[in-house]
Design an enzyme around this catalytic site. Structure first.
Site, PDB file in Angstrom:
ATOM      1  N   GLU A 122       0.834  -1.200   0.000  1.00 29.45           N
ATOM      2  CA  GLU A 122       0.000   0.000   0.000  1.00 29.45           C
ATOM      3  C   GLU A 122       0.860   1.238   0.000  1.00 29.45           C
ATOM      4  OE1 GLU A 122      -2.388   0.077   3.504  1.00 29.45           O
ATOM      5  OE2 GLU A 122      -3.838  -1.328   2.678  1.00 29.45           O
ATOM      6  N   ARG A 146     -15.036  -8.873  15.075  1.00 31.72           N
ATOM      7  CA  ARG A 146     -15.091  -9.261  16.488  1.00 31.72           C
ATOM      8  C   ARG A 146     -15.328  -8.013  17.311  1.00 31.72           C
ATOM      9  NH1 ARG A 146     -10.238  -6.793  17.754  1.00 31.72           N
ATOM     10  NH2 ARG A 146      -8.608  -7.047  16.214  1.00 31.72           N
TER      11      ARG A 146
END
Ligand code: ADP
Ligand code: ADP
Ligand code: MG
Length: 665
Positions: free
Chosen positions: A200, A295
């Protein structure tokens, strides 16, 4: 609603889940390793099942044993917490096969978001903005290098399967790419069993802003607004807050909508977090999808504080089939919340994790001066140990107030009331971080700690004379309390009578420097104290559990704790540690050190960078160890020759064990 759940985790998050379950009348089953038989989370639950050895691979990752425990105890659902099995699709799948509800999203959503590269391809399709980069399957080094050039340096190489700040390398220039790639792949393989990477653009001075989302089994998805987690070290969060300062209403809406779109793209159910990286440009701010954590997040309490909701309650309700309790419009944000992660680590030594026993753990909520709006989420109690087997996070300190400024003041006060002795920790460091101009003025970005480093590291917040006077006062107080069969622990050798007066002298080690204090008891009563040869008026008294100590024209209120030869002073402005030293003992110790290179902590030896017979120079990397989820390089203390390697890569090494022998020139 379920009548019984199993919590497949440990530490603070297991305790936190158990607290909500208890409030809702849901019974709880804990699982524990050898190291955790007496742990707080075992006590917090109604039942507990032993699942294996201390190492996570032998216990908290042993999902067949965890499932057996759930079935055997009659639990209907499994809460995975964060870390461990929480983002493991195989585990979620196995729960379903065993007839248990996995309290989390569906298997397909975990899989889709599990790999950073694949999730980015999916997000691109859903129209969620991405950081420019390369996320494809072809991993040939030449292609990766050419993609890095196309993206433009600096770039970030990330382990696709990575998490927790691991498996990332910043590469500034093309020449460094190959080496960084190899090291990233090695860490990825070791930590995640998968060496695939993505590349990236490295965003300069970015902010990390994430959105809490919730979906239900009826197809609804909403968000619970944002958290700013920009203050980081080693790409890991240290301080989190909500709302994110300086975010415009329009930007907040757009980020919320993008997060909901991301969750909808994978039919998301339960609690999740969509993490964005925010680039600050002259034009304003741009945000890009970074990853989705499928989560409950470590920092969820700041969202709970500002929304007034219990996210674990929502998780349980949704997992049992209920629809989302609120609509988007009904979710409101009130005030400002901050969380500090209290970790066992040494900020001045590159944040090396620390272990030890919590000899003193005085929490702000237990303080007699406790203020409201303070929450302490922890899985340890005074007397417990921080072991090398698990995460270095001791606890989370969360504050809530009407405004950011008030929350900041409250956090500072709560940190001042938090006294930890026995384990090195980041409490004083965090206080310094929140007192920087950058933080106070909410100039948040991931480089904040680096930018303010001159104020943050190697600081003495309590000057040696004051801390020495405080320790002498504490000593005199303890002497009073033990008047009868009290044996002076400060070695009688060092006290003598001089012209009818009793003089005792003490040597203290503070930050490697020796200081001397001479205490004279006057015949007519009273004391005189000389510190490093200077004398000043000295007096002390007990004040509501604290010591009020005056030395010269300075007066301070403090708490002083003794831990064997170490003394710890906590004041309103900071803390200091002093070691009572016997100069002779130190000479002996130094002579014994020799040319051994010891493991800084218990862990696994990953590799040696040298072989027997190699000539090395001071500072040269000799070996790489892994412990507490981080890699540590052991460097040569001086020039010399490698005489012998004492371990092989892959070996577990005890703290202080010599890794190799070096003949120092
Ligand atoms: P957050 O929930 O804020 O994103 P982190 O990303 O720092 O927090 O990590 C979340 C949790 O994931 C950690 O507290 C830890 O329990 C777990 N974790 C982090 N790194 C690893 C790892 N390498 N292996 C297993 N679990 C990890
Ligand atoms: P992890 O799974 O370890 O949490 P993330 O992809 O969420 O990994 O990134 C962790 C942190 O690394 C971010 O919070 C941010 O500080 C930094 N980071 C990630 N991507 C970039 C990027 N492209 N440019 C700059 N910093 C980044
Ligand atoms: Mg992340």
């Amino acid at each position: 609603m379920f009548h019984k759940i199993l919590i497949a985790n440990r530490g603070e998050i297991a305790c936190r889940v158990a607290a909500t379950a208890k409030r809702m009348g849901v019974r709880t089953v804990a699982v524990y390793s050898d190291a955790d038989a007496q742990a707080a989370h075992v006590q917090a639950c109604d039942e507990a099942v032993h699942i294996g050895g201390a190492a996570v691979a032998d216990s908290y990752l042993q999902w067949q044993r965890i499932l057996d425990a759930a079935v055997k105890t009659g639990a209907q659902a499994v809460h995975p917490g964060y870390g461990f099995l929480s983002e493991n699709a195989d585990f979620a799948n196995a729960c379903a096969r065993a007839g248990l509800v996995f309290i989390g999203p569906g298997v397909a959503a975990i899989q889709a978001m599990g790999l950073k590269a694949a999730s980015k391809q999916l997000m691109a399709k859903a129209g969620v903005p991405l950081v420019p980069g390369y996320h494809e399957a072809d991993q040939s080094p030449a292609l990766l290098a050419s993609e890095a050039r196309r993206i433009g340096f600096p770039v970030l190489i990330k382990a696709s399967a990575g998490g927790g700040g691991k498996g990332m390398r910043i590469v500034q220039q093309a020449a460094d790419f190959d080496e960084a790639l190899a090291s990233c792949q090695r860490e990825a393989k070791n930590s995640f069993g998968d060496d695939a990477v993505l590349i990236e653009k490295y965003v300069q001075r970015p902010r990390h802003i994430e959105i809490q989302v919730f979906g239900d089994t009826h197809g609804n998805v909403i968000h619970l607004h944002e958290r700013d987690c920009s203050v980081q070290r080693r790409h890991q969060k240290v301080l989190e807050e909500s709302p994110a300062p300086g975010l415009t209403h329009e930007m907040r809406e757009r980020m919320g909508a993008a997060a909901v779109a991301a969750a909808k793209a994978v039919n998301y159910v339960g609690a999740g977090t969509v993490e964005f990286i925010v680039e600050q440009t002259d034009r304003g701010m741009d945000f890009f999808f970074m990853e989705m954590n499928t989560r409950l997040q470590v920092e969820h309490p700041v969202t709970e504080a500002v929304t007034g909701l219990d996210l674990v309650e929502w998780q349980l309700r949704i997992a049992s089939g209920e629809p989302l309790p609120l609509t988007q419009a009904q979710v409101t944000v009130k005030g400002h919340a901050m969380e500090a992660r209290i970790c066992a680590e040494t900020p001045d030594n590159d944040f090396l994790p620390a272990i030890g026993q919590l000899r003193v753990l005085q929490t702000p909520t237990a303080s007699r001066f406790a203020v409201s709006g303070v929450r302490w989420d922890s899985g340890v109690r005074q007397g417990d140990s921080i072991s090398p087997y698990y995460d270095s996070m001791i606890a989370k300190l969360i504050v809530h107030a009407d405004t950011r400024e008030q929350a900041l003041a409250r956090l500072d006060l709560a940190l001042a009331q938090l006294h930890i002795v026995g384990v090195q920790n980041n409490v004083a460091f965090i206080r310094r971080v929140i007192r920087t101009d950058s933080f106070a003025q909410a100039q948040l970005d991931t480089a904040l700690i680096e930018r303010e480093k001159a104020l943050l590291f190697h600081q003495q917040t309590v000057a040696p004379p004051q801390s020495i006077a405080a320790v002498v006062a504490a000593f005199l107080r303890s002497e009073q309390h033990h008047s009868e069969d009290w044996v002076d622990p400060w070695s009688h050798r060092q006290s003598w009578l001089m012209q009818g007066r009793s003089v005792r002298s003490f040597h203290f080690e503070i930050h490697g420097e020796t200081h001397t204090a001479a205490l004279t008891s006057l015949v007519r009563g009273g004391m005189r104290l000389q510190i490093d040869g200077h004398e000043a008026a000295f007096s002390w008294r007990d004040a509501a559990g604290q010591l009020q100590v005056t030395w010269g024209d300075q007066s301070l209120r403090c708490h002083v704790y003794q831990d064997a030869v170490d003394w710890h002073v906590f004041t309103d402005t900071g803390e200091a540690s002093l070691r009572l030293s016997d100069p002779l003992a130190y000479v002996k110790q130094d002579a014994a050190v020799g040319g051994n290179l010891a493991a800084p902590m218990p862990g696994k030896l990953l590799s040696f960078a040298v072989k027997t017979g190699d000539k090395v120079v001071a500072g040269q990397a000799l070996a790489v160890m892994e412990a507490m989820k981080m890699e540590h390089t052991v460097a040569a203390p001086g020039n010399g020759t490698v005489a012998e390697l004492l371990y092989a890569p892959g070996d577990q090494v005890a703290e202080g064990a010599p890794l190799l022998r070096l003949t120092v020139d």
